[in-house]
Design a protein around this motif. Structure first.
Motif, mmCIF file in Angstrom:
data_model
loop_
_atom_site.group_PDB
_atom_site.id
_atom_site.type_symbol
_atom_site.label_atom_id
_atom_site.label_comp_id
_atom_site.label_asym_id
_atom_site.label_seq_id
_atom_site.Cartn_x
_atom_site.Cartn_y
_atom_site.Cartn_z
ATOM 1 N N GLN A 275 -9.240 -3.744 6.892
ATOM 2 C CA GLN A 275 -8.221 -3.623 5.834
ATOM 3 C C GLN A 275 -8.064 -4.995 5.199
ATOM 4 O O GLN A 275 -8.779 -5.927 5.551
ATOM 5 C CB GLN A 275 -6.890 -3.114 6.408
ATOM 6 C CG GLN A 275 -6.593 -3.510 7.842
ATOM 7 C CD GLN A 275 -6.353 -4.972 8.057
ATOM 8 O OE1 GLN A 275 -5.575 -5.576 7.322
ATOM 9 N NE2 GLN A 275 -6.984 -5.561 9.046
ATOM 10 N N TYR B 71 -2.244 -5.540 3.346
ATOM 11 C CA TYR B 71 -1.097 -5.196 2.504
ATOM 12 C C TYR B 71 0.086 -4.981 3.443
ATOM 13 O O TYR B 71 0.048 -4.127 4.330
ATOM 14 C CB TYR B 71 -1.385 -3.947 1.684
ATOM 15 C CG TYR B 71 -0.204 -3.469 0.875
ATOM 16 C CD1 TYR B 71 0.553 -4.359 0.111
ATOM 17 C CD2 TYR B 71 0.163 -2.123 0.878
ATOM 18 C CE1 TYR B 71 1.640 -3.925 -0.625
ATOM 19 C CE2 TYR B 71 1.240 -1.679 0.133
ATOM 20 C CZ TYR B 71 1.979 -2.582 -0.609
ATOM 21 O OH TYR B 71 3.064 -2.143 -1.340
ATOM 22 N N ARG C 157 3.004 -3.598 3.476
ATOM 23 C CA ARG C 157 3.634 -2.288 3.687
ATOM 24 C C ARG C 157 2.792 -1.374 4.574
ATOM 25 O O ARG C 157 3.305 -0.359 5.081
ATOM 26 C CB ARG C 157 3.920 -1.602 2.350
ATOM 27 C CG ARG C 157 5.022 -2.260 1.537
ATOM 28 C CD ARG C 157 5.333 -1.469 0.281
ATOM 29 N NE ARG C 157 6.345 -2.111 -0.534
ATOM 30 C CZ ARG C 157 7.660 -1.978 -0.373
ATOM 31 N NH1 ARG C 157 8.120 -1.199 0.601
ATOM 32 N NH2 ARG C 157 8.516 -2.609 -1.170
ATOM 33 N N ASP C 158 1.533 -1.708 4.776
ATOM 34 C CA ASP C 158 0.675 -0.930 5.661
ATOM 35 C C ASP C 158 0.791 -1.362 7.120
ATOM 36 O O ASP C 158 0.282 -0.673 8.011
ATOM 37 C CB ASP C 158 -0.790 -1.050 5.232
ATOM 38 C CG ASP C 158 -1.099 -0.318 3.941
ATOM 39 O OD1 ASP C 158 -0.317 0.580 3.566
ATOM 40 O OD2 ASP C 158 -2.131 -0.632 3.316
ATOM 41 N N TYR C 159 1.405 -2.506 7.384
ATOM 42 C CA TYR C 159 1.569 -2.922 8.771
ATOM 43 C C TYR C 159 2.376 -1.869 9.538
ATOM 44 O O TYR C 159 3.220 -1.175 8.976
ATOM 45 C CB TYR C 159 2.314 -4.255 8.857
ATOM 46 C CG TYR C 159 1.624 -5.451 8.271
ATOM 47 C CD1 TYR C 159 0.231 -5.521 8.168
ATOM 48 C CD2 TYR C 159 2.358 -6.549 7.818
ATOM 49 C CE1 TYR C 159 -0.395 -6.638 7.635
ATOM 50 C CE2 TYR C 159 1.739 -7.672 7.287
ATOM 51 C CZ TYR C 159 0.366 -7.709 7.195
ATOM 52 O OH TYR C 159 -0.250 -8.826 6.667
ATOM 53 N N ARG D 4 6.303 -4.695 11.377
ATOM 54 C CA ARG D 4 6.137 -5.076 9.968
ATOM 55 C C ARG D 4 6.919 -6.324 9.581
ATOM 56 O O ARG D 4 6.374 -7.237 8.961
ATOM 57 C CB ARG D 4 6.535 -3.905 9.070
ATOM 58 C CG ARG D 4 6.332 -4.172 7.584
ATOM 59 C CD ARG D 4 6.658 -2.914 6.802
ATOM 60 N NE ARG D 4 5.784 -1.817 7.191
ATOM 61 C CZ ARG D 4 6.138 -0.531 7.143
ATOM 62 N NH1 ARG D 4 7.351 -0.190 6.756
ATOM 63 N NH2 ARG D 4 5.284 0.403 7.507
ATOM 64 N N ALA E 49 -0.934 -4.029 -3.179
ATOM 65 C CA ALA E 49 -1.725 -2.997 -2.510
ATOM 66 C C ALA E 49 -3.141 -2.917 -3.058
ATOM 67 O O ALA E 49 -3.946 -2.133 -2.551
ATOM 68 C CB ALA E 49 -1.042 -1.642 -2.676
ATOM 69 N N TYR F 192 -2.254 -3.903 12.400
ATOM 70 C CA TYR F 192 -2.878 -4.136 11.102
ATOM 71 C C TYR F 192 -3.629 -2.887 10.628
ATOM 72 O O TYR F 192 -3.563 -2.511 9.466
ATOM 73 C CB TYR F 192 -3.868 -5.309 11.174
ATOM 74 C CG TYR F 192 -3.280 -6.616 11.594
ATOM 75 C CD1 TYR F 192 -2.781 -7.517 10.660
ATOM 76 C CD2 TYR F 192 -3.216 -6.969 12.947
ATOM 77 C CE1 TYR F 192 -2.243 -8.733 11.055
ATOM 78 C CE2 TYR F 192 -2.679 -8.180 13.346
ATOM 79 C CZ TYR F 192 -2.187 -9.060 12.404
ATOM 80 O OH TYR F 192 -1.660 -10.262 12.798
ATOM 81 N N THR G 158 -3.481 0.364 10.567
ATOM 82 C CA THR G 158 -2.840 1.674 10.514
ATOM 83 C C THR G 158 -3.675 2.616 9.664
ATOM 84 O O THR G 158 -4.577 2.197 8.939
ATOM 85 C CB THR G 158 -1.436 1.546 9.913
ATOM 86 O OG1 THR G 158 -1.564 1.031 8.573
ATOM 87 C CG2 THR G 158 -0.560 0.601 10.732
ATOM 88 N N PRO H 198 -2.859 4.246 6.854
ATOM 89 C CA PRO H 198 -2.832 3.888 5.429
ATOM 90 C C PRO H 198 -3.674 2.657 5.107
ATOM 91 O O PRO H 198 -4.326 2.606 4.056
ATOM 92 C CB PRO H 198 -1.351 3.631 5.150
ATOM 93 C CG PRO H 198 -0.632 4.418 6.187
ATOM 94 C CD PRO H 198 -1.497 4.339 7.409
ATOM 95 N N ALA H 199 -3.669 1.667 5.992
ATOM 96 C CA ALA H 199 -4.439 0.445 5.744
ATOM 97 C C ALA H 199 -5.933 0.724 5.750
ATOM 98 O O ALA H 199 -6.676 0.250 4.881
ATOM 99 C CB ALA H 199 -4.098 -0.609 6.792
ATOM 100 N N ARG I 171 -6.868 2.848 2.714
ATOM 101 C CA ARG I 171 -6.775 2.081 1.473
ATOM 102 C C ARG I 171 -8.092 1.346 1.197
ATOM 103 O O ARG I 171 -8.594 1.343 0.068
ATOM 104 C CB ARG I 171 -5.619 1.088 1.550
ATOM 105 C CG ARG I 171 -5.302 0.398 0.227
ATOM 106 C CD ARG I 171 -4.131 -0.564 0.381
ATOM 107 N NE ARG I 171 -2.947 0.085 0.905
ATOM 108 C CZ ARG I 171 -2.129 0.861 0.186
ATOM 109 N NH1 ARG I 171 -2.394 1.066 -1.098
ATOM 110 N NH2 ARG I 171 -1.064 1.408 0.731
#
Length: 322
Positions: free
Chosen positions: A155, A158, A160-162, A167, A212, A249, A251, A253-254, A257
């Motif tokens: 990743q 970003y 917000r992805d933590y 976070r 992001a 780190y 996740t 979403p990460a 992304r």
């Protein structure tokens, strides 16, 4: 992007046919001299893949030496290297070094793609990328050369992805304290803090920018001005993204992304719970420790060999197909 652990020493593979871990120096396109190590079999074989290992942010390539031994013992040639400013590629002055995440990909990783072509002519080229190293795999101008990719926790930070539980602590550490110390010293003195290797100021700016979108990072904007699509689309490899559920780190979403940037690749995301391998925790770093040679490394090996997962692979498919 991660806290540095003590580097593993170079360690010969038990089935080696030549001396692995041979040091080399390689100039990037701007003549910056990069350092690394090569695991090369004595007899050339056009069917034998060569694997380039891309490190995490500010992690020395020596951390991956035992994993390189493992790949070498299973029939691969291997290249490990340090990005400019790190380990074998550290200059005399960190304060004067101009280096960014995009430089690490478009100049340093690209130099390794060119080296692999030159030193191992005709052999397939595969890539293993840890953390930011997975992003770097998409930033080389010669990405079309890559056959297969395995990423681990890949990743580009970003915030917000933590992971929610970590976070705010991570935001303070990496997006407040790290930039402040970098402004004072002219680079991030991570080594004396025991956080990671000393890190170029340009890399810190990229990491700490709260966006992001990679193309909106400071060095990403430079690449996007030349190519709005960024080089990722040149990579047409079969790509397996491995993530660990307790990695703050990496996740879902990460990982997803970053995968979304590899628009021309066949992509699969495989997620593993620590309990799947009889552990309580694994995290962002431990995948490449030899402790996991029998439980995690075969997943990467099978993908590099056959673009398939072992039938007994621990974990589950999040996206893509296998």
């Amino acid at each position: 992007m991660t806290v540095q652990s003590p580097p593993s020493p170079l360690h010969p593979a038990s089935t080696a046919t030549s001396s692995p871990g041979t040091a080399f120096r390689e100039p990037a396109a701007d003549d910056f001299m990069l350092g690394g190590f090569t695991w090369r079999h004595a007899e050339p074989d056009p069917a034998r893949p060569v694997v380039i290992i891309n490190a995490a942010t500010s992690v020395r390539c020596r951390h991956y030496s035992r994993f390189a031994d493992y790949l070498f013992s299973h029939g691969f040639d291997v290249i490990t290297y340090d990005y400019r400013g790190i380990g074998e590629s550290r200059p005399a002055s960190m304060r004067k070094l101009k280096a960014s995440w995009s430089d690490w990909g478009s100049l340093d990783f690209e130099a390794m793609l060119q080296r692999a072509q030159r030193e191992f002519p005709g052999q397939p080229i595969d890539v293993v990328g840890h953390s930011f190293g997975g992003c770097a795999a998409g930033l080389g101008a010669s990405g079309q050369l890559i056959r297969r990719v395995v990423t681990v926790g890949a990743q580009f930070a970003y915030w917000r992805d933590y992971a929610p539980a970590s976070r705010w602590r991570m935001l303070g550490k990496w997006h407040v304290v790290m930039p402040l110390l970098t402004a004072i010293y002219g680079y991030f003195p991570g080594k004396r803090l025991g956080w990671l290797e000393d890190t170029p100021a340009g890399v810190v700016r990229d990491w700490a920018t709260p966006t992001a979108h990679y193309q909106r990072r400071p060095s990403g904007r430079h690449l996007a001005r030349r190519d709005p699509a960024l080089p990722f689309a040149k990579v047409k490899a079969q790509l397996l993204a491995i993530s660990i559920s307790d990695d703050p780190y990496g996740t879902v979403p990460a990982i997803e992304r970053l995968l979304d940037y590899f628009t021309s690749s066949q992509r699969s995301h495989w997620r593993i719970e620590p309990g799947d391998i009889g552990e309580q925790e694994v995290g962002h770093f431990a995948f490449f420790r030899s402790h996991y040679q029998d439980r995690l490394w075969p997943i990467a090996l099978a993908w590099l060999q056959h673009a398939a997962l072992p039938t007994d692979a621990p974990g589950r498919l999040i996206s893509g197909s296998h």
